[in-house]
Design a protein around this motif. Structure first.
Motif, PDB file in Angstrom:
ATOM      1  N   PHE A 167       8.152  13.084  28.787  1.00  5.19           N
ATOM      2  CA  PHE A 167       8.677  11.255  28.535  1.00  5.19           C
ATOM      3  C   PHE A 167       9.973  11.447  27.252  1.00  5.19           C
ATOM      4  O   PHE A 167       9.482  12.196  25.925  1.00  5.19           O
ATOM      5  CB  PHE A 167       7.999   9.913  27.742  1.00  5.19           C
ATOM      6  N   ALA A 169      13.505  11.342  25.191  1.00  5.71           N
ATOM      7  CA  ALA A 169      15.007  10.512  25.044  1.00  5.71           C
ATOM      8  C   ALA A 169      15.948  10.784  23.964  1.00  5.71           C
ATOM      9  O   ALA A 169      15.538  11.794  23.230  1.00  5.71           O
ATOM     10  CB  ALA A 169      14.303   8.872  24.424  1.00  5.71           C
ATOM     11  N   ILE A 171      19.185  10.501  22.378  1.00  2.00           N
ATOM     12  CA  ILE A 171      19.931   9.195  21.688  1.00  2.00           C
ATOM     13  C   ILE A 171      21.701   9.105  20.816  1.00  2.00           C
ATOM     14  O   ILE A 171      21.016  10.068  19.791  1.00  2.00           O
ATOM     15  CB  ILE A 171      19.308   7.938  21.008  1.00  2.00           C
ATOM     16  N   VAL A 187      16.182   3.456  18.849  1.00  4.36           N
ATOM     17  CA  VAL A 187      16.289   3.469  20.096  1.00  4.36           C
ATOM     18  C   VAL A 187      15.818   4.534  20.572  1.00  4.36           C
ATOM     19  O   VAL A 187      14.525   3.817  22.143  1.00  4.36           O
ATOM     20  CB  VAL A 187      17.902   3.419  20.550  1.00  4.36           C
ATOM     21  N   ALA A 188      15.774   5.104  20.794  1.00  2.00           N
ATOM     22  CA  ALA A 188      14.783   6.433  21.465  1.00  2.00           C
ATOM     23  C   ALA A 188      13.692   6.740  21.509  1.00  2.00           C
ATOM     24  O   ALA A 188      12.386   6.521  22.810  1.00  2.00           O
ATOM     25  CB  ALA A 188      14.885   7.918  21.007  1.00  2.00           C
ATOM     26  N   SER A 190      11.699   3.275  20.634  1.00  2.00           N
ATOM     27  CA  SER A 190      11.654   2.319  22.430  1.00  2.00           C
ATOM     28  C   SER A 190      11.887   3.031  23.772  1.00  2.00           C
ATOM     29  O   SER A 190      10.870   2.248  24.332  1.00  2.00           O
ATOM     30  CB  SER A 190      13.055   1.191  22.030  1.00  2.00           C
ATOM     31  N   GLN A 191      12.919   3.360  23.956  1.00  2.00           N
ATOM     32  CA  GLN A 191      12.598   3.898  25.154  1.00  2.00           C
ATOM     33  C   GLN A 191      11.950   4.423  25.946  1.00  2.00           C
ATOM     34  O   GLN A 191      11.442   4.628  26.999  1.00  2.00           O
ATOM     35  CB  GLN A 191      14.326   4.609  25.446  1.00  2.00           C
ATOM     36  N   VAL A 192      11.239   5.419  24.974  1.00  2.00           N
ATOM     37  CA  VAL A 192      10.020   6.413  25.165  1.00  2.00           C
ATOM     38  C   VAL A 192       8.970   5.640  25.495  1.00  2.00           C
ATOM     39  O   VAL A 192       8.190   5.782  26.684  1.00  2.00           O
ATOM     40  CB  VAL A 192       9.735   7.648  24.668  1.00  2.00           C
ATOM     41  N   ALA A 194       8.391   2.646  26.355  1.00  2.00           N
ATOM     42  CA  ALA A 194       8.591   1.753  26.861  1.00  2.00           C
ATOM     43  C   ALA A 194       8.923   1.941  29.004  1.00  2.00           C
ATOM     44  O   ALA A 194       7.596   1.273  29.383  1.00  2.00           O
ATOM     45  CB  ALA A 194       9.800   0.659  27.546  1.00  2.00           C
ATOM     46  N   GLU A 195       9.059   3.875  28.784  1.00  2.00           N
ATOM     47  CA  GLU A 195       8.315   3.819  30.002  1.00  2.00           C
ATOM     48  C   GLU A 195       6.811   4.887  30.222  1.00  2.00           C
ATOM     49  O   GLU A 195       6.178   4.704  30.579  1.00  2.00           O
ATOM     50  CB  GLU A 195       9.841   5.490  29.387  1.00  2.00           C
ATOM     51  N   ASP A 198       4.741   1.623  30.958  1.00  2.00           N
ATOM     52  CA  ASP A 198       5.339   1.436  32.602  1.00  2.00           C
ATOM     53  C   ASP A 198       4.560   2.205  33.381  1.00  2.00           C
ATOM     54  O   ASP A 198       3.495   2.122  34.664  1.00  2.00           O
ATOM     55  CB  ASP A 198       6.208   1.551  32.281  1.00  2.00           C
TER      56      ASP A 198
END
Length: 208
Positions: A167, A169, A171, A187-188, A190-192, A194-195, A198
């Motif tokens: 994973f 990101a 940014i 942001v980075a 949070s993005q990593v 979240a993936e 999931d």
């Protein structure tokens, strides 16, 4: 004012703090920063009826970035942001962010506590390969924050590999200022995560 890089190298070498030199974007001195705090839920998250537990051992972390200094890369040259630090080691802040991400998760995957180990279906291993600020456009321009994590899920019953993935990101910071760089880390991460959550929901369940 941005100090000459040659002067910063001499200071870093004289103090022998690390093999890295210091880089100074526009910032106030002696500031402490954090990331991942925005992932906290105000109320308990309803858990899926088919929930399963995951064991999370200590997270592996790139050594140069694991401490409380903000690592930067300019080509092959490593540096730390001068007079700015994470409020705790980056490895600790990342593990706390992982825990918050799973706490806020509405899917079936959840992290178990020490007393719940027997309930765990799989072991989730995380290895943070990159956690750095990349000056890919020169030291005066807004850098790119890169967060790269390798994840594996291993069945607790027979130790077989259930799934693995990377994973990542990237940014771009809004400016070459520490506050903007930290926002990009937020942001980075949070993005990593979240993936990652999931992916864990889809791959971490015990075999039928």
């Amino acid at each position: 004012m941005i100090a000459p890089l040659r002067t910063l190298i001499v200071i870093a070498a004289a103090l022998a703090l690390s093999a890295c030199v210091s880089l100074l974007p526009d910032t106030e001195p002696s500031q402490l920063y954090s990331f991942g705090a925005g992932m906290t839920e105000d109320t308990p998250t309803p858990r899926s009826a088919e929930s399963f537990g995951l064991i999370l051992p200590s997270t592996g972390f790139a050594r140069a970035a694991s401490g409380d200094r903000i690592l930067t890369m300019t080509g092959a040259e490593a540096a730390y942001v001068a007079s700015a630090r994470w409020v705790a080691p980056a490895s600790v802040l990342f593990e706390e962010a992982v825990a918050r991400a799973f706490d806020a998760n509405t899917g079936p995957a959840r992290l178990v506590t020490r007393g719940e180990v027997r309930e765990a279906a799989s072991v989730l291993r995380l290895d943070v390969r990159q956690f750095e600020t990349v000056y890919d456009r020169g030291q005066g321009a807004a850098p790119m924050v890169v967060v790269r994590v390798r994840a594996t899920l291993v069945s607790r019953d027979d130790r077989t590999l259930a799934a693995e993935d990377i994973f990542q990101a990237e940014i771009r910071a809004g400016d070459n200022r520490v506050s903007q760089i930290v926002s990009a880390y937020d942001v980075a991460v949070s993005q990593v995560l979240a993936e990652l959550v999931d992916w864990s929901n889809r791959n971490g369940a015990p075999a039928a």
